[in-house]
Motif scaffolding. Structure first.
Motif, mmCIF file in Angstrom:
data_model
loop_
_atom_site.group_PDB
_atom_site.id
_atom_site.type_symbol
_atom_site.label_atom_id
_atom_site.label_comp_id
_atom_site.label_asym_id
_atom_site.label_seq_id
_atom_site.Cartn_x
_atom_site.Cartn_y
_atom_site.Cartn_z
ATOM 1 N N CYS A 95 44.185 36.121 26.801
ATOM 2 C CA CYS A 95 45.144 35.105 27.235
ATOM 3 C C CYS A 95 45.478 34.254 26.017
ATOM 4 O O CYS A 95 44.572 33.854 25.276
ATOM 5 C CB CYS A 95 44.509 34.251 28.329
ATOM 6 S SG CYS A 95 45.453 32.778 28.762
ATOM 7 N N SER A 96 46.757 33.959 25.818
ATOM 8 C CA SER A 96 47.145 33.184 24.625
ATOM 9 C C SER A 96 46.593 31.764 24.670
ATOM 10 O O SER A 96 46.330 31.157 23.637
ATOM 11 C CB SER A 96 48.662 33.156 24.470
ATOM 12 O OG SER A 96 49.248 32.395 25.495
ATOM 13 N N LEU A 97 46.389 31.237 25.885
ATOM 14 C CA LEU A 97 45.816 29.885 25.981
ATOM 15 C C LEU A 97 44.362 29.907 25.515
ATOM 16 O O LEU A 97 43.919 29.019 24.784
ATOM 17 C CB LEU A 97 45.903 29.377 27.422
ATOM 18 C CG LEU A 97 47.265 28.806 27.819
ATOM 19 C CD1 LEU A 97 47.358 28.600 29.318
ATOM 20 C CD2 LEU A 97 47.522 27.498 27.087
ATOM 21 N N ASN A 123 41.973 28.470 32.058
ATOM 22 C CA ASN A 123 42.393 29.494 31.084
ATOM 23 C C ASN A 123 41.786 29.207 29.703
ATOM 24 O O ASN A 123 42.461 28.811 28.766
ATOM 25 C CB ASN A 123 43.924 29.509 30.942
ATOM 26 C CG ASN A 123 44.634 29.821 32.235
ATOM 27 O OD1 ASN A 123 44.203 29.406 33.305
ATOM 28 N ND2 ASN A 123 45.736 30.542 32.158
ATOM 29 N N CYS A 181 51.094 28.898 26.710
ATOM 30 C CA CYS A 181 51.133 30.265 27.244
ATOM 31 C C CYS A 181 52.370 30.951 26.671
ATOM 32 O O CYS A 181 53.486 30.468 26.879
ATOM 33 C CB CYS A 181 51.210 30.215 28.778
ATOM 34 S SG CYS A 181 51.800 31.771 29.465
ATOM 35 N N GLU A 209 52.864 25.660 33.535
ATOM 36 C CA GLU A 209 52.662 26.158 32.172
ATOM 37 C C GLU A 209 54.002 26.243 31.420
ATOM 38 O O GLU A 209 54.033 26.466 30.217
ATOM 39 C CB GLU A 209 52.008 27.545 32.183
ATOM 40 C CG GLU A 209 50.541 27.521 32.557
ATOM 41 C CD GLU A 209 49.930 28.920 32.643
ATOM 42 O OE1 GLU A 209 50.512 29.872 32.120
ATOM 43 O OE2 GLU A 209 48.861 29.044 33.265
ATOM 44 N N CYS A 275 53.456 39.237 31.514
ATOM 45 C CA CYS A 275 52.295 38.893 30.677
ATOM 46 C C CYS A 275 51.724 40.185 30.078
ATOM 47 O O CYS A 275 51.274 41.074 30.811
ATOM 48 C CB CYS A 275 51.235 38.181 31.510
ATOM 49 S SG CYS A 275 49.723 37.912 30.567
ATOM 50 N N PHE A 277 49.015 40.695 28.603
ATOM 51 C CA PHE A 277 47.561 40.835 28.827
ATOM 52 C C PHE A 277 47.299 41.357 30.240
ATOM 53 O O PHE A 277 46.520 42.286 30.435
ATOM 54 C CB PHE A 277 46.865 39.483 28.626
ATOM 55 C CG PHE A 277 47.138 38.871 27.278
ATOM 56 C CD1 PHE A 277 46.534 39.381 26.142
ATOM 57 C CD2 PHE A 277 48.000 37.794 27.136
ATOM 58 C CE1 PHE A 277 46.778 38.833 24.893
ATOM 59 C CE2 PHE A 277 48.251 37.234 25.903
ATOM 60 C CZ PHE A 277 47.644 37.753 24.770
HETATM 61 FE FE1 SF4 Z 1 47.430 33.645 29.743
HETATM 62 FE FE2 SF4 Z 1 49.133 35.569 30.556
HETATM 63 FE FE3 SF4 Z 1 48.460 33.557 32.208
HETATM 64 FE FE4 SF4 Z 1 50.002 33.104 30.068
HETATM 65 S S1 SF4 Z 1 50.502 34.363 31.855
HETATM 66 S S2 SF4 Z 1 48.306 31.850 30.773
HETATM 67 S S3 SF4 Z 1 49.118 34.509 28.565
HETATM 68 S S4 SF4 Z 1 47.096 35.132 31.383
#
Ligand code: SF4
Ligand code: 13P
Length: 324
Positions: A95-97, A123, A181, A209, A275, A277
């Motif tokens: 996750c980028s966060l 996150n 994010c 977000e 996303c 990920f």
């Molecule tokens: Fe992390 Fe993906 Fe959720 Fe964004 S959408 S907060 S990158 S898991």
């Protein structure tokens, strides 16, 4: 002789039937986030937002939790249910966060502000949770912060957009970690305004977000489960959804007569907002991870115990569960 490697799957396999067989055989529960592919949501025992999934993971009596989401979510399951085997279809699902908040830097930041209460968005890594006082999600953050004394100084990490939204909405000054994010940052205000002009009656639902220039156009701002509820219950037949488009799968299942339009990125469509990920998990990988009981989440016990405290505090301070 079988010439296929462990990761290759016989293409004639009925994956859905095999997953159902393995789920029974291993006494496993399959939990999935709303951002997962539709076919994964459809096979899961439970689909929900980060808070719902944490609660399910804490209370399940299954031996195995197959977590279809990203790594920090499966870590939460392991932190709350350490005696269970927690597996994730693809261990690279980060996750980028989480990436934006490295534990060493975060620890130094916390130490430099000793008079602040530390709130972290769920996150983040287990190591960052270990330096946190209370974890929050987008569905309980307002409720939890409202229970804190008005003069309590707060650090909020790692999402600066969620932190900024809460700070504006609750009128509280917060020291914000500058994480974002990468998915929610890609929505284009210019394209959203054009889309709204084409659908003047369509309400906009956005995840917090999203940056403020997107949130300011929203009729509803909230977690994935609250966006789902808003879109399904709203009288309008066409709605604009500013979050990861995986959630539209549930909307279309629950309200097939309605039209849900994903908010656009700079190219004018929403494909860029998937996303990357979450997309790493597939039905094939779910089958393999149930078959092999891995990749498995393993946490260092000291970190797990330290991370459990702020998560338990979150569960204690969360709003009561509303039956759907
Ligand atoms: Fe992390 Fe993906 Fe959720 Fe964004 S959408 S907060 S990158 S898991
Ligand atoms: P919620 O499901 O808690 O709204 O969070 C969304 C998210 O960031 C998943 O990565």
């Amino acid at each position: 002789m079988n010439l296929m490697s462990n990761t290759e799957i016989d293409p004639s396999l009925d994956l859905v039937a095999e997953i159902n067989r393995l789920r029974k055989e291993k006494n496993a529960v399959i939990l999935a986030h709303y951002y997962q592919a539709g076919e994964i949501q459809d096979i899961a025992d439970f689909v929900g937002d980060s808070l719902d999934l944490s609660r399910k993971a804490a209370e399940t009596d299954a031996d195995v939790i197959a977590f279809c989401g990203v790594r920090f979510m499966s870590e939460v399951a392991k932190i709350l249910s350490p005696e269970k085997t927690v597996i994730l279809p693809d261990m690279a699902a980060g996750c980028s966060l989480e990436d934006s908040c490295q534990p060493d830097e975060f620890e130094a930041f916390v130490k430099a502000n000793p008079d602040h209460l530390v709130l972290s968005y769920i996150n983040c890594s287990a190591a960052v949770k270990a330096h946190t006082d209370i974890i929050v999600t987008s569905s309980n953050a307002e409720y939890i912060i409202s229970q804190l004394p008005a003069d309590q100084k707060i650090i909020f990490a790692p999402d600066m957009h969620l932190g900024g939204y809460l700070s504006r909405k609750l009128g509280r000054d917060m020291l914000l970690w500058q994480g974002t994010c990468i998915v929610h940052e890609l929505f284009s205000e210019k394209e959203l305004v054009k889309l709204k002009a084409r659908h003047p009656n369509a309400p906009v639902a956005a995840h917090p977000e999203c940056p403020v220039n997107i949130v300011q156009h929203a009729d509803h701002v909230g977690s994935t489960s609250s966006i789902l509820k808003f879109c399904i219950e709203h009288d309008e037949q066409t709605l604009i959804v500013a979050t990861e488009p995986g959630i539209i799968h549930q909307m279309e299942k629950e309200a097939p007569h309605k039209t849900f339009i994903g908010a656009p990125g700079a190219d004018g469509n929403c494909n860029c907002n998937t996303c990357p990920f979450m997309a790493l998990n597939t039905l094939e990988k779910l089958y393999v991870c149930l078959r092999d009981l891995g990749p498995e989440i393993i946490l260092d016990e000291e970190t797990r115990v330290a991370a459990e405290k702020p998560l338990r505090r979150m569960l204690e301070m969360s709003p009561p569960v509303v039956k759907k």
